[in-house]
Write a protein that holds these residues in place. Structure first.
Motif, PDB file in Angstrom:
ATOM      1  N   GLN A  54      -4.312   7.127  -6.261  1.00  0.00           N
ATOM      2  CA  GLN A  54      -5.275   8.109  -5.790  1.00  0.00           C
ATOM      3  C   GLN A  54      -6.256   7.307  -4.935  1.00  0.00           C
ATOM      4  OE1 GLN A  54      -5.286  11.345  -6.230  1.00  0.00           O
ATOM      5  NE2 GLN A  54      -7.342  12.010  -5.652  1.00  0.00           N
ATOM      6  N   ASN A  55      -6.240   7.579  -3.620  1.00  0.00           N
ATOM      7  CA  ASN A  55      -6.921   6.721  -2.655  1.00  0.00           C
ATOM      8  C   ASN A  55      -6.380   5.296  -2.841  1.00  0.00           C
ATOM      9  OD1 ASN A  55      -8.546   8.786  -1.429  1.00  0.00           O
ATOM     10  ND2 ASN A  55      -9.642   8.854  -3.382  1.00  0.00           N
ATOM     11  N   ASN A  56      -7.196   4.305  -3.138  1.00  0.00           N
ATOM     12  CA  ASN A  56      -6.643   2.956  -3.288  1.00  0.00           C
ATOM     13  C   ASN A  56      -6.593   2.515  -4.744  1.00  0.00           C
ATOM     14  OD1 ASN A  56      -9.354   2.679  -3.597  1.00  0.00           O
ATOM     15  ND2 ASN A  56      -9.571   0.866  -2.327  1.00  0.00           N
ATOM     16  N   GLY A  57      -6.803   3.448  -5.676  1.00  0.00           N
ATOM     17  CA  GLY A  57      -6.742   3.121  -7.088  1.00  0.00           C
ATOM     18  C   GLY A  57      -5.451   3.595  -7.731  1.00  0.00           C
ATOM     19  N   VAL A  58      -4.990   2.825  -8.720  1.00  0.00           N
ATOM     20  CA  VAL A  58      -3.761   3.167  -9.436  1.00  0.00           C
ATOM     21  C   VAL A  58      -4.067   4.226 -10.500  1.00  0.00           C
ATOM     22  CG1 VAL A  58      -1.931   2.334 -10.952  1.00  0.00           C
ATOM     23  CG2 VAL A  58      -2.761   0.898  -9.059  1.00  0.00           C
ATOM     24  N   VAL A  59      -3.328   5.324 -10.467  1.00  0.00           N
ATOM     25  CA  VAL A  59      -3.476   6.388 -11.457  1.00  0.00           C
ATOM     26  C   VAL A  59      -2.458   6.250 -12.580  1.00  0.00           C
ATOM     27  CG1 VAL A  59      -3.327   8.889 -11.830  1.00  0.00           C
ATOM     28  CG2 VAL A  59      -4.419   7.998  -9.752  1.00  0.00           C
ATOM     29  N   ASP A  60      -1.228   5.906 -12.209  1.00  0.00           N
ATOM     30  CA  ASP A  60      -0.155   5.811 -13.200  1.00  0.00           C
ATOM     31  C   ASP A  60       0.836   4.758 -12.742  1.00  0.00           C
ATOM     32  OD1 ASP A  60       2.149   8.292 -14.703  1.00  0.00           O
ATOM     33  OD2 ASP A  60       1.980   6.128 -14.960  1.00  0.00           O
ATOM     34  N   ASP A  61       0.967   3.706 -13.499  1.00  0.00           N
ATOM     35  CA  ASP A  61       1.998   2.696 -13.225  1.00  0.00           C
ATOM     36  C   ASP A  61       2.773   2.387 -14.500  1.00  0.00           C
ATOM     37  OD1 ASP A  61      -0.029  -0.380 -13.188  1.00  0.00           O
ATOM     38  OD2 ASP A  61       0.160   1.247 -14.646  1.00  0.00           O
ATOM     39  N   SER A  62       2.835   3.361 -15.385  1.00  0.00           N
ATOM     40  CA  SER A  62       3.437   3.148 -16.689  1.00  0.00           C
ATOM     41  C   SER A  62       4.929   2.853 -16.619  1.00  0.00           C
ATOM     42  CB  SER A  62       3.195   4.362 -17.588  1.00  0.00           C
ATOM     43  OG  SER A  62       3.721   5.543 -16.989  1.00  0.00           O
ATOM     44  N   GLN A  63       5.603   3.270 -15.561  1.00  0.00           N
ATOM     45  CA  GLN A  63       7.036   3.035 -15.444  1.00  0.00           C
ATOM     46  C   GLN A  63       7.369   1.966 -14.408  1.00  0.00           C
ATOM     47  OE1 GLN A  63       9.439   6.846 -16.445  1.00  0.00           O
ATOM     48  NE2 GLN A  63       7.797   7.584 -15.151  1.00  0.00           N
ATOM     49  N   LEU A  64       6.393   1.223 -13.995  1.00  0.00           N
ATOM     50  CA  LEU A  64       6.620   0.144 -13.030  1.00  0.00           C
ATOM     51  C   LEU A  64       6.963  -1.150 -13.785  1.00  0.00           C
ATOM     52  CD1 LEU A  64       6.290  -0.495  -9.900  1.00  0.00           C
ATOM     53  CD2 LEU A  64       4.075  -1.491 -10.562  1.00  0.00           C
ATOM     54  N   PRO A  65       8.120  -1.760 -13.494  1.00  0.00           N
ATOM     55  CA  PRO A  65       8.462  -3.039 -14.151  1.00  0.00           C
ATOM     56  C   PRO A  65       7.570  -4.145 -13.590  1.00  0.00           C
ATOM     57  CG  PRO A  65      10.393  -1.939 -13.223  1.00  0.00           C
ATOM     58  CD  PRO A  65       9.194  -1.278 -12.634  1.00  0.00           C
ATOM     59  N   LYS A  66       6.466  -4.359 -14.232  1.00  0.00           N
ATOM     60  CA  LYS A  66       5.413  -5.200 -13.648  1.00  0.00           C
ATOM     61  C   LYS A  66       5.778  -6.681 -13.594  1.00  0.00           C
ATOM     62  CE  LYS A  66       1.855  -1.986 -15.203  1.00  0.00           C
ATOM     63  NZ  LYS A  66       2.802  -1.119 -15.937  1.00  0.00           N
ATOM     64  N   ASP A  67       6.835  -7.073 -14.278  1.00  0.00           N
ATOM     65  CA  ASP A  67       7.220  -8.485 -14.210  1.00  0.00           C
ATOM     66  C   ASP A  67       7.825  -8.825 -12.859  1.00  0.00           C
ATOM     67  OD1 ASP A  67      10.517  -8.423 -15.755  1.00  0.00           O
ATOM     68  OD2 ASP A  67       9.385  -6.810 -14.796  1.00  0.00           O
ATOM     69  N   ARG A  68       8.309  -7.802 -12.142  1.00  0.00           N
ATOM     70  CA  ARG A  68       8.939  -8.093 -10.856  1.00  0.00           C
ATOM     71  C   ARG A  68       8.478  -7.165  -9.725  1.00  0.00           C
ATOM     72  NH1 ARG A  68      13.708  -7.008 -10.292  1.00  0.00           N
ATOM     73  NH2 ARG A  68      14.012  -5.558 -12.027  1.00  0.00           N
ATOM     74  N   PHE A  69       7.935  -6.028 -10.071  1.00  0.00           N
ATOM     75  CA  PHE A  69       7.494  -5.063  -9.071  1.00  0.00           C
ATOM     76  C   PHE A  69       5.972  -5.103  -8.953  1.00  0.00           C
ATOM     77  CE2 PHE A  69      11.120  -2.058  -8.222  1.00  0.00           C
ATOM     78  CZ  PHE A  69      12.074  -2.706  -8.990  1.00  0.00           C
ATOM     79  N   SER A  70       5.504  -4.968  -7.722  1.00  0.00           N
ATOM     80  CA  SER A  70       4.067  -4.828  -7.492  1.00  0.00           C
ATOM     81  C   SER A  70       3.845  -3.888  -6.320  1.00  0.00           C
ATOM     82  CB  SER A  70       3.414  -6.185  -7.210  1.00  0.00           C
ATOM     83  OG  SER A  70       3.914  -6.728  -6.006  1.00  0.00           O
ATOM     84  N   ALA A  71       2.704  -3.242  -6.304  1.00  0.00           N
ATOM     85  CA  ALA A  71       2.390  -2.325  -5.215  1.00  0.00           C
ATOM     86  C   ALA A  71       0.904  -2.353  -4.960  1.00  0.00           C
ATOM     87  CB  ALA A  71       2.845  -0.905  -5.557  1.00  0.00           C
ATOM     88  N   GLU A  72       0.551  -2.111  -3.721  1.00  0.00           N
ATOM     89  CA  GLU A  72      -0.851  -2.023  -3.375  1.00  0.00           C
ATOM     90  C   GLU A  72      -1.054  -0.973  -2.302  1.00  0.00           C
ATOM     91  OE1 GLU A  72      -2.076  -5.867  -2.066  1.00  0.00           O
ATOM     92  OE2 GLU A  72      -0.900  -5.804  -0.226  1.00  0.00           O
ATOM     93  N   ARG A  73      -2.270  -0.485  -2.248  1.00  0.00           N
ATOM     94  CA  ARG A  73      -2.621   0.508  -1.233  1.00  0.00           C
ATOM     95  C   ARG A  73      -4.017   0.157  -0.734  1.00  0.00           C
ATOM     96  NH1 ARG A  73      -3.474   7.097  -1.558  1.00  0.00           N
ATOM     97  NH2 ARG A  73      -3.137   7.463   0.683  1.00  0.00           N
ATOM     98  N   LEU A  74      -4.044  -0.739   0.206  1.00  0.00           N
ATOM     99  CA  LEU A  74      -5.307  -1.199   0.742  1.00  0.00           C
ATOM    100  C   LEU A  74      -5.948  -0.113   1.591  1.00  0.00           C
ATOM    101  CD1 LEU A  74      -4.240  -4.820   1.716  1.00  0.00           C
ATOM    102  CD2 LEU A  74      -5.453  -4.067  -0.340  1.00  0.00           C
ATOM    103  N   LYS A  75      -7.239   0.049   1.448  1.00  0.00           N
ATOM    104  CA  LYS A  75      -8.023   0.992   2.238  1.00  0.00           C
ATOM    105  C   LYS A  75      -7.595   2.442   2.022  1.00  0.00           C
ATOM    106  CE  LYS A  75      -8.949  -2.436   5.831  1.00  0.00           C
ATOM    107  NZ  LYS A  75      -8.868  -2.782   7.277  1.00  0.00           N
ATOM    108  N   GLY A  76      -6.807   2.675   0.999  1.00  0.00           N
ATOM    109  CA  GLY A  76      -6.446   4.047   0.661  1.00  0.00           C
ATOM    110  C   GLY A  76      -5.542   4.738   1.645  1.00  0.00           C
ATOM    111  N   VAL A  77      -4.831   3.973   2.468  1.00  0.00           N
ATOM    112  CA  VAL A  77      -3.939   4.614   3.444  1.00  0.00           C
ATOM    113  C   VAL A  77      -2.516   4.116   3.216  1.00  0.00           C
ATOM    114  CG1 VAL A  77      -3.515   5.057   5.896  1.00  0.00           C
ATOM    115  CG2 VAL A  77      -5.856   4.794   5.074  1.00  0.00           C
ATOM    116  N   ASP A  78      -2.105   3.076   3.986  1.00  0.00           N
ATOM    117  CA  ASP A  78      -0.751   2.545   3.851  1.00  0.00           C
ATOM    118  C   ASP A  78      -0.554   1.896   2.495  1.00  0.00           C
ATOM    119  OD1 ASP A  78      -0.165   1.375   7.284  1.00  0.00           O
ATOM    120  OD2 ASP A  78      -0.732   3.306   6.444  1.00  0.00           O
ATOM    121  N   SER A  79       0.700   1.807   2.110  1.00  0.00           N
ATOM    122  CA  SER A  79       1.037   1.161   0.849  1.00  0.00           C
ATOM    123  C   SER A  79       2.264   0.284   1.026  1.00  0.00           C
ATOM    124  CB  SER A  79       1.315   2.210  -0.230  1.00  0.00           C
ATOM    125  OG  SER A  79       1.704   1.607  -1.452  1.00  0.00           O
TER     126      SER A  79
END
Lengths: 115, 110
Positions: free
Chosen positions: A50-75
């Motif tokens: 939601q904008n640049n904050g994470v709302v739900d990453d409960s199903q993201l395999p965090k040991d190998r997957f990462s995601a970001e959304r800088l400035k609330g636009v592109d990801s």
């Protein structure tokens, strides 16, 4: 209205390599989602912003997957290191409001093949 | 936990015949149900949602809470209806996260 843009369309990598996918949502859409769709299955949510904050990453395999959304636009979504089972289509979607009743707009997806 | 089941992976009908794509769900609260469609080489797109009680491209779907079903129906199938159809659910405890079924590939033969 321009749609959700994703790149690349296709990517082939060897296992243990890293890969990154890019998504540009529809202008003004505050909520952005990354879904993973394995062949023969329905899409599964990996992460929601939601904008640049994470709302739900409960199903993201965090040991190998990462995601970001800088400035609330592109990801960007990254996998490091990739495994064979990561072969899938990675879908990006965006929506105006938090609720799905506002409607998601999906991108064309990035098809990842890990060999 | 929320779950969506589409029992038929493949469904084939002839043009002009009625079609029903089945969807059953599991959710303890009040769900929001949707049908998404993906035509060949196109993006996944929303077809209809139960709260709108609308008919899109001749398709309708009724939420049956007693049977926990949300089947998609069309009285007369057309060749252009051939596509992959996904049933999806969202609940108040999952925010706007959609849980999708595994999809049904509909083929409408001439």
């Amino acid at each position: 209205e321009a749609g959700v843009a994703q790149s690349p369309r296709y990517k082939i990598i060897e296992k243990r390599q890293s890969v990154a996918f890019w998504c540009n949502p529809i202008s003004g859409h505050a909520t952005l989602y990354w879904y993973q769709q394995i062949l023969g299955q329905g899409p599964k949510l990996l992460i929601q912003f939601q904008n640049n904050g994470v709302v739900d990453d409960s199903q993201l395999p965090k040991d190998r997957f990462s995601a970001e959304r800088l400035k609330g636009v592109d990801s960007t979504l990254k996998i490091q290191p990739a495994k064979l089972e990561d072969s899938a289509v990675y879908l990006c979607a965006s929506s105006l409001n938090r609720g799905p009743w506002a409607g998601y707009t999906f991108g064309s997806g990035t098809r990842l093949t890990v060999v | 936990a929320q779950r969506v089941t589409q029992p038929e992976k493949l469904l084939s009908v002839f043009k002009g015949a009625p079609v029903e794509l089945k969807c059953n769900y599991s959710y303890s609260g009040s769900p929001e149900l949707f049908w998404y469609v993906q035509y060949s080489r196109q993006r996944l797109q929303l077809l209809l949602r139960h709260i709108s009680r609308e008919s899109i491209k001749g398709f309708t779907a009724d939420l049956n809470k007693g049977e926990t079903s949300f089947h998609l129906k069309k009285p007369f199938a057309q060749e252009e209806d051939s596509a992959m159809y996904y049933c999806a659910l969202s609940g108040e405890t999952s925010g706007s996260r959609l849980t999708f079924g595994e999809g049904t590939q509909l083929t409408v033969n001439p």
